[in-house]
Scaffold this motif. Structure first.
Motif, mmCIF file in Angstrom:
data_model
loop_
_atom_site.group_PDB
_atom_site.id
_atom_site.type_symbol
_atom_site.label_atom_id
_atom_site.label_comp_id
_atom_site.label_asym_id
_atom_site.label_seq_id
_atom_site.Cartn_x
_atom_site.Cartn_y
_atom_site.Cartn_z
ATOM 1 N N ALA A 4 29.215 49.088 38.360
ATOM 2 C CA ALA A 4 28.243 49.813 39.185
ATOM 3 C C ALA A 4 27.283 50.604 38.302
ATOM 4 O O ALA A 4 26.080 50.680 38.585
ATOM 5 C CB ALA A 4 28.953 50.732 40.172
ATOM 6 N N ALA A 5 27.796 51.200 37.233
ATOM 7 C CA ALA A 5 26.935 51.954 36.315
ATOM 8 C C ALA A 5 25.887 51.036 35.699
ATOM 9 O O ALA A 5 24.711 51.409 35.556
ATOM 10 C CB ALA A 5 27.781 52.608 35.226
ATOM 11 N N SER A 6 26.305 49.816 35.336
ATOM 12 C CA SER A 6 25.343 48.876 34.745
ATOM 13 C C SER A 6 24.261 48.497 35.748
ATOM 14 O O SER A 6 23.092 48.335 35.391
ATOM 15 C CB SER A 6 26.070 47.617 34.245
ATOM 16 O OG SER A 6 26.469 46.759 35.302
ATOM 17 N N LYS A 7 24.640 48.372 37.015
ATOM 18 C CA LYS A 7 23.657 47.997 38.035
ATOM 19 C C LYS A 7 22.753 49.181 38.421
ATOM 20 O O LYS A 7 21.593 48.976 38.791
ATOM 21 C CB LYS A 7 24.384 47.433 39.252
ATOM 22 C CG LYS A 7 25.021 46.062 38.996
ATOM 23 C CD LYS A 7 23.975 45.041 38.558
ATOM 24 C CE LYS A 7 24.522 43.640 38.489
ATOM 25 N NZ LYS A 7 23.490 42.635 38.132
ATOM 26 N N HIS A 8 23.276 50.397 38.337
ATOM 27 C CA HIS A 8 22.400 51.557 38.497
ATOM 28 C C HIS A 8 21.370 51.585 37.368
ATOM 29 O O HIS A 8 20.200 51.943 37.574
ATOM 30 C CB HIS A 8 23.226 52.849 38.498
ATOM 31 C CG HIS A 8 23.775 53.225 39.839
ATOM 32 N ND1 HIS A 8 24.773 52.511 40.464
ATOM 33 C CD2 HIS A 8 23.470 54.240 40.677
ATOM 34 C CE1 HIS A 8 25.048 53.077 41.642
ATOM 35 N NE2 HIS A 8 24.265 54.128 41.788
ATOM 36 N N ALA A 9 21.801 51.209 36.168
ATOM 37 C CA ALA A 9 20.871 51.143 35.037
ATOM 38 C C ALA A 9 19.773 50.119 35.300
ATOM 39 O O ALA A 9 18.604 50.352 34.970
ATOM 40 C CB ALA A 9 21.634 50.795 33.762
ATOM 41 N N VAL A 10 20.132 48.992 35.898
ATOM 42 C CA VAL A 10 19.146 47.959 36.204
ATOM 43 C C VAL A 10 18.058 48.511 37.124
ATOM 44 O O VAL A 10 16.864 48.238 36.944
ATOM 45 C CB VAL A 10 19.826 46.729 36.839
ATOM 46 C CG1 VAL A 10 18.791 45.774 37.434
ATOM 47 C CG2 VAL A 10 20.670 46.001 35.798
ATOM 48 N N LYS A 11 18.464 49.300 38.105
ATOM 49 C CA LYS A 11 17.494 49.890 39.035
ATOM 50 C C LYS A 11 16.513 50.808 38.307
ATOM 51 O O LYS A 11 15.296 50.755 38.540
ATOM 52 C CB LYS A 11 18.239 50.672 40.128
ATOM 53 C CG LYS A 11 17.320 51.320 41.161
ATOM 54 C CD LYS A 11 18.118 51.907 42.326
ATOM 55 C CE LYS A 11 19.022 53.035 41.884
ATOM 56 N NZ LYS A 11 19.661 53.708 43.048
ATOM 57 N N VAL A 12 17.031 51.627 37.400
ATOM 58 C CA VAL A 12 16.169 52.534 36.631
ATOM 59 C C VAL A 12 15.262 51.747 35.680
ATOM 60 O O VAL A 12 14.075 52.053 35.534
ATOM 61 C CB VAL A 12 17.027 53.548 35.842
ATOM 62 C CG1 VAL A 12 16.158 54.396 34.929
ATOM 63 C CG2 VAL A 12 17.807 54.443 36.797
ATOM 64 N N LEU A 13 15.821 50.712 35.052
ATOM 65 C CA LEU A 13 15.028 49.888 34.132
ATOM 66 C C LEU A 13 13.891 49.192 34.867
ATOM 67 O O LEU A 13 12.790 49.027 34.311
ATOM 68 C CB LEU A 13 15.924 48.854 33.461
ATOM 69 C CG LEU A 13 16.924 49.412 32.433
ATOM 70 C CD1 LEU A 13 17.943 48.342 32.049
ATOM 71 C CD2 LEU A 13 16.197 49.921 31.198
ATOM 72 N N LEU A 14 14.129 48.779 36.094
ATOM 73 C CA LEU A 14 13.080 48.136 36.871
ATOM 74 C C LEU A 14 11.914 49.083 37.117
ATOM 75 O O LEU A 14 10.751 48.721 36.931
ATOM 76 C CB LEU A 14 13.636 47.637 38.205
ATOM 77 C CG LEU A 14 12.591 46.941 39.085
ATOM 78 C CD1 LEU A 14 12.361 45.521 38.614
ATOM 79 C CD2 LEU A 14 13.006 46.952 40.549
ATOM 80 N N GLU A 15 12.223 50.307 37.523
ATOM 81 C CA GLU A 15 11.148 51.272 37.790
ATOM 82 C C GLU A 15 10.427 51.644 36.500
ATOM 83 O O GLU A 15 9.196 51.808 36.483
ATOM 84 C CB GLU A 15 11.717 52.522 38.477
ATOM 85 C CG GLU A 15 10.673 53.576 38.855
ATOM 86 C CD GLU A 15 9.608 53.085 39.830
ATOM 87 O OE1 GLU A 15 8.656 53.843 40.081
ATOM 88 O OE2 GLU A 15 9.719 51.948 40.346
ATOM 89 N N GLY A 16 11.177 51.760 35.409
ATOM 90 C CA GLY A 16 10.535 52.031 34.125
ATOM 91 C C GLY A 16 9.610 50.897 33.720
ATOM 92 O O GLY A 16 8.501 51.136 33.200
#
Length: 255
Positions: A160-172
């Protein structure tokens, strides 16, 4: 103006040998795209070719956890097809691993594939597009509902932490592209449970007593084609429209 604007263009799909990746590959082939399916099992990708589909399929061996392998795959696409116009970051791993006694090797694999590999693929695709002056390209991450909420499932917090990171990376990524004046679009599809080969393999290896995996066949689930449909919807939108996230849940899911 729909997905037909991408007919003949090159789409690279990671984790393409089975499940969601395979469904995306075939959906794009049906709409006339040139599809590069990247996976460790390239022979499985070759089996996805559709006799009557207008698109053309190329299978490229590649391991998203290995930067050299990623760079080699992108070089092949550049040398043979001219470059990538659409990237679908689908590859992902989800071993069951506890935060209190899990193995470092499991944590590292999750982050290497789901976060770092995804980021390297994204960097290479964007640099290729910018270098060729492609201003209508698309980057799509296959995320998860786990990227939006921590589900009550033993051993899935690191995933789940890795997928939360994906969400932030997308917005970045979106903001980076805006700052460059680029019209390359980005988005993510966040599905709930999909009974893919990967998830059933994880379930088979799950410790006895894990409520989620022991009852897997009783939980409402999606088909891989449902996720592929969301990808097509995103690609089909007018260039002025950027669908940032599509959350797709099975009807009746308790999660």
């Amino acid at each position: 103006m729909g997905i037909e604007k991408y007919k003949g263009r090159v789409a690279l799909v990671t984790g393409a040998s089975a499940g969601i990746g395979a469904a995306i590959v075939q959906a794009l082939l049906k709409h006339g795209l040139t599809v590069v399916g990247m996976a460790r099992r390239a022979e499985k990708v070759k089996e996805l070719a559709l006799k009557d589909a207008p698109g053309k399929l190329y299978a490229v061996a590649g391991d998203v956890s290995d930067e050299a392998s990623i760079l080699a795959a992108f070089k092949w696409v550049k040398d043979n097809l001219g470059g990538v116009d659409i990237l679908i970051n689908n590859a992902g791993v989800f071993p069951i691993t506890s935060l209190t006694d899990g193995k470092t090797e499991d944590w590292k694999r999750i982050l290497d594939v789901n976060v770092l590999g995804l980021s390297i693929c994204t960097r290479e695709a964007v640099q290729d597009m910018l270098g060729r002056g492609v201003d209508d390209g698309f980057i799509i991450h296959i995320n998860s509902v786990a990227g939006h909420t921590l589900q009550l499932t033993d051993g899935k917090a690191m995933y789940a932490a890795s997928k939360h990171a994906v969400k932030v990376l997308l917005e970045g990524l979106r903001k980076d592209l805006v700052s460059k004046g680029s019209k390359i679009r980005v988005g993510e599809v966040s599905p709930g449970l999909v009974l893919t080969e990967g998830i059933t393999n994880v379930a088979a290896a799950a410790p006895k007593g894990n409520d989620f995996f022991s009852k897997l066949n009783d939980i409402p689930s999606l088909e891989s084609e449902d996720v592929a449909g969301a990808v097509l919807y995103m690609l089909s939108q007018h260039p002025r429209v950027q669908v940032r996230d599509i959350i797709v849940l099975p009807t009746g899911t308790p999660f």
